[in-house]
Design a protein around this motif. Structure first.
Motif, PDB file in Angstrom:
ATOM      1  N   ASN A  34      25.665  11.764 -20.803  1.00  0.00           N
ATOM      2  CA  ASN A  34      27.059  11.689 -21.219  1.00  0.00           C
ATOM      3  C   ASN A  34      27.507  10.242 -21.063  1.00  0.00           C
ATOM      4  O   ASN A  34      26.668   9.339 -20.938  1.00  0.00           O
ATOM      5  CB  ASN A  34      27.944  12.656 -20.412  1.00  0.00           C
ATOM      6  N   LYS A  35      28.809  10.021 -21.076  1.00  0.00           N
ATOM      7  CA  LYS A  35      29.301   8.650 -21.012  1.00  0.00           C
ATOM      8  C   LYS A  35      29.044   7.996 -19.659  1.00  0.00           C
ATOM      9  O   LYS A  35      29.086   6.770 -19.556  1.00  0.00           O
ATOM     10  CB  LYS A  35      30.801   8.622 -21.316  1.00  0.00           C
ATOM     11  N   LYS A  36      28.777   8.782 -18.644  1.00  0.00           N
ATOM     12  CA  LYS A  36      28.600   8.228 -17.305  1.00  0.00           C
ATOM     13  C   LYS A  36      27.163   8.291 -16.802  1.00  0.00           C
ATOM     14  O   LYS A  36      26.736   7.408 -16.072  1.00  0.00           O
ATOM     15  CB  LYS A  36      29.525   8.950 -16.319  1.00  0.00           C
ATOM     16  N   VAL A  37      26.431   9.304 -17.150  1.00  0.00           N
ATOM     17  CA  VAL A  37      25.111   9.536 -16.586  1.00  0.00           C
ATOM     18  C   VAL A  37      24.043   9.266 -17.648  1.00  0.00           C
ATOM     19  O   VAL A  37      24.194   9.653 -18.816  1.00  0.00           O
ATOM     20  CB  VAL A  37      24.985  10.976 -16.057  1.00  0.00           C
ATOM     21  N   SER A  38      22.989   8.582 -17.235  1.00  0.00           N
ATOM     22  CA  SER A  38      21.855   8.311 -18.118  1.00  0.00           C
ATOM     23  C   SER A  38      20.569   8.338 -17.294  1.00  0.00           C
ATOM     24  O   SER A  38      20.590   8.136 -16.081  1.00  0.00           O
ATOM     25  CB  SER A  38      22.010   6.949 -18.812  1.00  0.00           C
ATOM     26  N   VAL A  39      19.469   8.581 -17.978  1.00  0.00           N
ATOM     27  CA  VAL A  39      18.146   8.549 -17.344  1.00  0.00           C
ATOM     28  C   VAL A  39      17.282   7.565 -18.131  1.00  0.00           C
ATOM     29  O   VAL A  39      17.483   7.362 -19.335  1.00  0.00           O
ATOM     30  CB  VAL A  39      17.506   9.951 -17.314  1.00  0.00           C
ATOM     31  N   PHE A  40      16.325   6.932 -17.456  1.00  0.00           N
ATOM     32  CA  PHE A  40      15.498   5.928 -18.099  1.00  0.00           C
ATOM     33  C   PHE A  40      14.069   6.033 -17.586  1.00  0.00           C
ATOM     34  O   PHE A  40      13.803   6.579 -16.500  1.00  0.00           O
ATOM     35  CB  PHE A  40      16.046   4.521 -17.826  1.00  0.00           C
ATOM     36  N   VAL A  41      13.160   5.477 -18.377  1.00  0.00           N
ATOM     37  CA  VAL A  41      11.762   5.360 -18.002  1.00  0.00           C
ATOM     38  C   VAL A  41      11.253   4.036 -18.543  1.00  0.00           C
ATOM     39  O   VAL A  41      11.623   3.612 -19.646  1.00  0.00           O
ATOM     40  CB  VAL A  41      10.931   6.547 -18.552  1.00  0.00           C
ATOM     41  N   GLN A  42      10.422   3.343 -17.759  1.00  0.00           N
ATOM     42  CA  GLN A  42       9.886   2.039 -18.128  1.00  0.00           C
ATOM     43  C   GLN A  42       8.389   2.017 -17.824  1.00  0.00           C
ATOM     44  O   GLN A  42       7.959   2.499 -16.765  1.00  0.00           O
ATOM     45  CB  GLN A  42      10.596   0.925 -17.365  1.00  0.00           C
ATOM     46  N   VAL A  43       7.617   1.451 -18.739  1.00  0.00           N
ATOM     47  CA  VAL A  43       6.170   1.343 -18.577  1.00  0.00           C
ATOM     48  C   VAL A  43       5.793  -0.121 -18.766  1.00  0.00           C
ATOM     49  O   VAL A  43       6.007  -0.687 -19.847  1.00  0.00           O
ATOM     50  CB  VAL A  43       5.414   2.227 -19.584  1.00  0.00           C
ATOM     51  N   ASN A  44       5.219  -0.734 -17.741  1.00  0.00           N
ATOM     52  CA  ASN A  44       4.753  -2.116 -17.799  1.00  0.00           C
ATOM     53  C   ASN A  44       3.236  -2.143 -17.904  1.00  0.00           C
ATOM     54  O   ASN A  44       2.545  -1.299 -17.322  1.00  0.00           O
ATOM     55  CB  ASN A  44       5.197  -2.893 -16.554  1.00  0.00           C
ATOM     56  N   ASN A  45       2.749  -3.138 -18.682  1.00  0.00           N
ATOM     57  CA  ASN A  45       1.310  -3.299 -18.902  1.00  0.00           C
ATOM     58  C   ASN A  45       0.702  -1.999 -19.437  1.00  0.00           C
ATOM     59  O   ASN A  45      -0.189  -1.390 -18.833  1.00  0.00           O
ATOM     60  CB  ASN A  45       0.604  -3.730 -17.612  1.00  0.00           C
ATOM     61  N   ILE A  46       1.210  -1.577 -20.584  1.00  0.00           N
ATOM     62  CA  ILE A  46       0.753  -0.327 -21.196  1.00  0.00           C
ATOM     63  C   ILE A  46      -0.742  -0.364 -21.488  1.00  0.00           C
ATOM     64  O   ILE A  46      -1.439   0.646 -21.354  1.00  0.00           O
ATOM     65  CB  ILE A  46       1.563  -0.063 -22.484  1.00  0.00           C
ATOM     66  N   LEU A  47      -1.263  -1.527 -21.860  1.00  0.00           N
ATOM     67  CA  LEU A  47      -2.687  -1.649 -22.171  1.00  0.00           C
ATOM     68  C   LEU A  47      -3.556  -1.592 -20.920  1.00  0.00           C
ATOM     69  O   LEU A  47      -4.778  -1.470 -21.029  1.00  0.00           O
ATOM     70  CB  LEU A  47      -2.946  -2.952 -22.927  1.00  0.00           C
ATOM     71  N   SER A  48      -2.945  -1.708 -19.753  1.00  0.00           N
ATOM     72  CA  SER A  48      -3.652  -1.641 -18.462  1.00  0.00           C
ATOM     73  C   SER A  48      -4.819  -2.615 -18.420  1.00  0.00           C
ATOM     74  O   SER A  48      -5.930  -2.278 -17.997  1.00  0.00           O
ATOM     75  CB  SER A  48      -4.147  -0.207 -18.212  1.00  0.00           C
TER      76      SER A  48
END
Length: 621
Positions: A583-597
């Protein structure tokens, strides 16, 4: 005889005319009709009348057809001469037959006004409501002036209500912890105050491959009528270990690898006053700024710096003349030295600006004092010309300056530097660049240039494993290094929901004393994108491609040489993330670094962190 009869006939006709006129007034006759004619009419005259009577009846019928307007003409003019019709020749007796005397109706134009339509016989009485009066309990003001209208206040829009504060936190693989927070006082045209904090920590697979970064700061801005005041205070902390194991299987007997901890602390502040922009002719503008920082590490290295800068500018029609100046005061201290390193600069300039061109001409004067005492005058010129108006511009630039050696800047690039960093100011004697920039299509902008720089005392980071075990040092190319290459930037913003950008750097180094540009890549590509799929979903991505580099040939403690080469291969680092707004106040996120590993490394024996996935929740209030 004939004349006599004519007079008699005329008298009879006149009598009938007056009788008929009296009958048309609809007044009752006061005398009997038989007495109207006193003399008997001659037989000849009586014999001729019926023929005229027929004509009169026809005329009467024609007049009736003309409408009600001819009604007054069709009045009954018949008169009865007496009661006895047996002896018409008897003297004194009445007429024995009806005689109608009339004249031929010849209408004239003036009588046309007498014709009217039938009257409206319907009687509709107009209804009049009863009136009621209520006195107003208010004093009547006699004011002939036009009253001033009060401005209506615009109601606040719900969508424009700002959420001034935002926090974000998450966890992930590799012992990752992540947090951010931003705070502000809200929408205010005169005063803006806020603060922020950042935290990021992760741990790799190698022994003591740990890193932690913390940052906190406050800022403020006060906008007055003529000028603006702004300032900020920041604190940064970065912790890591010298985790690079350079023994590569040739460890001496009884050797135990024990990475040392390194922590950098940096507290800085700055304040600025600047005159507000005003659209006025021959404007005079000014600005002044003071900034500084205190830097230290886990050992004995310390650095302090204060820079006072400002400029004055006077506009005269399409000409600009001004002076920019700065005083850079710095002191560095470590186990082996304690020095001061300061520079004073002055940049007088004049600018010309037309419809299709812009010319900046000036010089940059620099004077070192402290452990170095040198004086320089560099060019400071720039030209822009519109090749294709509003789309493509040609630019050329020639400049030079003195770059102060800084512990803080060096450790930001390479956190694995050892103690007693060598300090020597480098000099950009002449930097020349020529290129094009502009817009190729709506939303597609670019910048491309070729350059050639001539640098004296170019700083390079090299391994110092022979002396420190697993730490780096700074060396300088002793002569004039020449760096030439190409820079290109591209930004494609198809819409508000899609943004793609990238930058490429290609360099060629010609050094004076060093064999190669140690740990400096000749090719580097950075790119990123931000995609706004909907009001709830956002996606971001970034790519880094770094070309191969070469470190100085290795010599380990004791004079041994490792089995591996000092070359560092090229690598690609791809990262991406997504955010979902509940909603306008709550959010969720996901981040992936070095996808190629990939097991890439920026510095020899210091591998970068592998695949790292973390996510969390954000909240605005």
């Amino acid at each position: 005889m004939t004349t006599k009869y004519n007079y008699i006939l005329l008298a009879v006709l006149m009598s009938f005319f007056f009788v008929a006129a009296n009958a048309q007034t609809k007044k009752p006759a006061t005398k009997p009709a038989a007495k109207t004619a006193q003399k008997p009419a001659p037989k000849k005259a009586a014999a001729k009348k019926p023929a005229k009577a027929t004509t009169a009846v026809q005329q009467k019928a024609s007049a009736k057809n003309l409408g009600d307007a001819a009604a007054t003409v069709a009045v009954d003019t018949t008169k009865k001469g007496g009661q006895n019709n047996n002896n018409a020749n008897t003297p004194g007796a009445g007429l024995t037959e009806e005689i109608v005397v009339t004249t031929a109706y010849k209408p004239v134009l003036a009588e046309a006004v007498k014709i009217r339509r039938n009257p409206n016989l319907e009687e509709a009485a107009t209804f009049k409501a009863p009136l009621s009066y209520t006195p107003i309990d208010k004093k009547l003001l006699q004011d002939n002036n036009i009253g001033e209208l009060e401005a209506m206040k615009r109601p606040a829009e719900q969508d424009s209500v700002l959420l001034n504060n935002y926090v974000k936190a998450g966890l992930g693989s590799m012992k990752t912890s992540y947090a951010e927070g931003y705070f502000a006082n809200g929408r205010d045209q005169a005063l803006q105050v806020g603060g922020f904090l950042k935290h990021f920590a992760q741990a790799g697979n190698q022994l003591k491959q740990n890193e932690i970064r913390d940052e906190i700061g406050v800022f403020g801005k006060s906008i007055n009528q003529d000028y603006t005041l702004s300032g900020r205070i920041n604190y940064k902390r970065r912790g890591t270990y010298f985790y690079g194991d350079n023994t590569s299987g040739v460890e001496p007997t009884g050797y135990t690898f024990d990475p040392q901890k390194q922590v950098f602390n940096n507290i800085g502040a700055e304040g600025e006053i600047a005159k507000n922009y005003k659209d006025e002719e021959n404007a005079f503008t000014y600005a002044a700024k003071v900034k500084g920082y205190l830097f230290s590490n886990s050992y004995s290295a310390k650095e302090s710096n204060v820079v006072v800068s400002g400029f004055l500018n006077q506009t005269v029609k399409q000409f600009y003349a001004g002076l920019a100046a700065s005083l850079d005061l710095s002191s560095q201290k470590d186990v082996a030295y304690s020095v001061s390193n300061s520079i004073v600069r002055a940049n007088p300039y004049i600018k010309f600006q037309g419809e299709n061109y812009k010319i900046d001409a000036g010089v940059n004067i620099a004077k070192e004092f402290g452990f170095s005492d040198r004086f320089f005058i560099f060019p400071a010129a720039k030209l822009e010309f519109q090749v294709v108006p509003k789309y493509v511009r040609l630019f050329a630039e020639a400049k030079g300056d003195v770059k102060r050696a800084s512990m803080q800047e060096y450790t930001d690039v390479n956190p694995f530097l050892g103690p007693n960093i060598a300090l020597q100011n480098s000099v950009d004697q002449l930097d020349i660049a020529v290129g094009l920039k502009g817009t190729l299509a709506p939303g597609l902008s670019f910048k491309a240039s070729v350059f050639r720089n001539q640098v004296k005392n170019l700083p390079l980071f090299v391994n110092d494993f022979a002396n420190t075990g697993n730490q780096y040092a700074v060396v300088y190319d002793g002569g004039k290094a020449r760096i030439s290459g190409f820079n290109g930037e591209l930004n494609f913003k198809a819409a508000e929901d899609f943004d793609l950008f990238g930058r490429v750097e290609v360099k060629d180094y010609k050094l004076a004393t060093e064999a190669k540009p140690w740990n400096l890549p000749t090719f580097k590509l950075t790119a990123g994108t931000v995609i706004h799929i909907s009001d709830k979903v956002d996606i971001n991505g970034s790519l880094l491609f770094r070309g191969a580099t070469q470190d100085r040939p290795l010599v380990l403690p004791g004079g041994t040489t490792p089995a591996v080469s000092s070359a560092i291969n090229s690598f690609a680092d791809l990262s991406g993330g997504a955010t979902y707004k509940v909603n306008k106040k709550v959010s969720v996120f996901v981040q992936v670094n070095n996808i190629l590993s990939t097991s890439n490394q920026t510095w020899l024996y210091y591998p970068n962190y592998g695949l790292n996935v973390f996510g969390g929740v954000g909240y605005a209030f």
